[in-house]
Design a protein around this motif. Structure first.
Motif, PDB file in Angstrom:
ATOM      1  N   SER A  35       0.831  -1.214   0.000  1.00  0.00           N
ATOM      2  CA  SER A  35       0.000   0.000   0.000  1.00  0.00           C
ATOM      3  C   SER A  35       0.864   1.262   0.000  1.00  0.00           C
ATOM      4  N   ALA A  57       2.080   1.733  -3.563  1.00  0.00           N
ATOM      5  CA  ALA A  57       0.965   2.202  -4.397  1.00  0.00           C
ATOM      6  C   ALA A  57       0.705   3.688  -4.161  1.00  0.00           C
ATOM      7  N   THR A  58       0.802   4.118  -2.923  1.00  0.00           N
ATOM      8  CA  THR A  58       0.615   5.538  -2.593  1.00  0.00           C
ATOM      9  C   THR A  58       1.698   6.396  -3.250  1.00  0.00           C
ATOM     10  N   HIS A 113       1.058   6.635  -6.927  1.00  0.00           N
ATOM     11  CA  HIS A 113      -0.054   7.577  -7.132  1.00  0.00           C
ATOM     12  C   HIS A 113       0.422   9.025  -7.009  1.00  0.00           C
ATOM     13  N   PRO A 130      -4.542   6.779 -10.599  1.00  0.00           N
ATOM     14  CA  PRO A 130      -5.407   6.466  -9.446  1.00  0.00           C
ATOM     15  C   PRO A 130      -4.987   5.136  -8.793  1.00  0.00           C
ATOM     16  N   ILE A 131      -5.072   5.090  -7.457  1.00  0.00           N
ATOM     17  CA  ILE A 131      -4.612   3.904  -6.727  1.00  0.00           C
ATOM     18  C   ILE A 131      -5.346   2.641  -7.173  1.00  0.00           C
ATOM     19  N   HIS A 132      -6.667   2.767  -7.476  1.00  0.00           N
ATOM     20  CA  HIS A 132      -7.416   1.565  -7.874  1.00  0.00           C
ATOM     21  C   HIS A 132      -6.997   1.048  -9.255  1.00  0.00           C
ATOM     22  N   GLU A 133      -6.256   1.832 -10.018  1.00  0.00           N
ATOM     23  CA  GLU A 133      -5.774   1.384 -11.332  1.00  0.00           C
ATOM     24  C   GLU A 133      -4.353   0.823 -11.287  1.00  0.00           C
TER      25      GLU A 133
END
Length: 109
Positions: A50, A53-54, A57, A63-66
């Motif tokens: 995580s 990912a941050t 981003h 976007p984090i969900h992508e």
């Protein structure tokens, strides 16, 4: 985040190292993993996923969900070559010292 902050504790990868890899074109966790070994330690990126990912981003605007999750490996445990050679289906990969000990009247023979 502080640039010296350790993101991947298993491989001791800092925020600055991840930032550098992203500036060189990495856009997915697996790109960062290949270039730095981030996420290749014993936790297999369960802790740093995580955070990475941050950072991706923040630096790329994706976007984090992508951002795709890192590719996971199957848990691996060693087995004997004898097991493979005999095509045996029953084996124990964990062997105890007590498996080798023979007892007679409560004493080691």
């Amino acid at each position: 985040m502080d640039k010296t902050m350790i993101i991947c504790r298993c491989e001791e990868i800092s925020y600055e190292e991840i930032e550098e890899v992203i500036s060189n074109g990495a856009k997915r966790f697996d790109d960062i993993k290949r270039m730095t070994r981030c996420g290749m330690g014993p936790c297999q990126s369960k802790i740093c996923n995580s955070l990475v990912a941050t950072i991706i981003h923040e630096k790329t605007g994706i976007p984090i969900h992508e951002i795709p999750l890192p590719r996971m490996r199957m848990p691996i445990s060693p087995i004997k070559l004898e097991t493979l050679a005999t095509n045996s289906t029953s084996f124990s990969s964990v062997k105890s010292v007590l498996d080798e000990v023979e007892l007679e009247d409560g004493k080691v023979r």
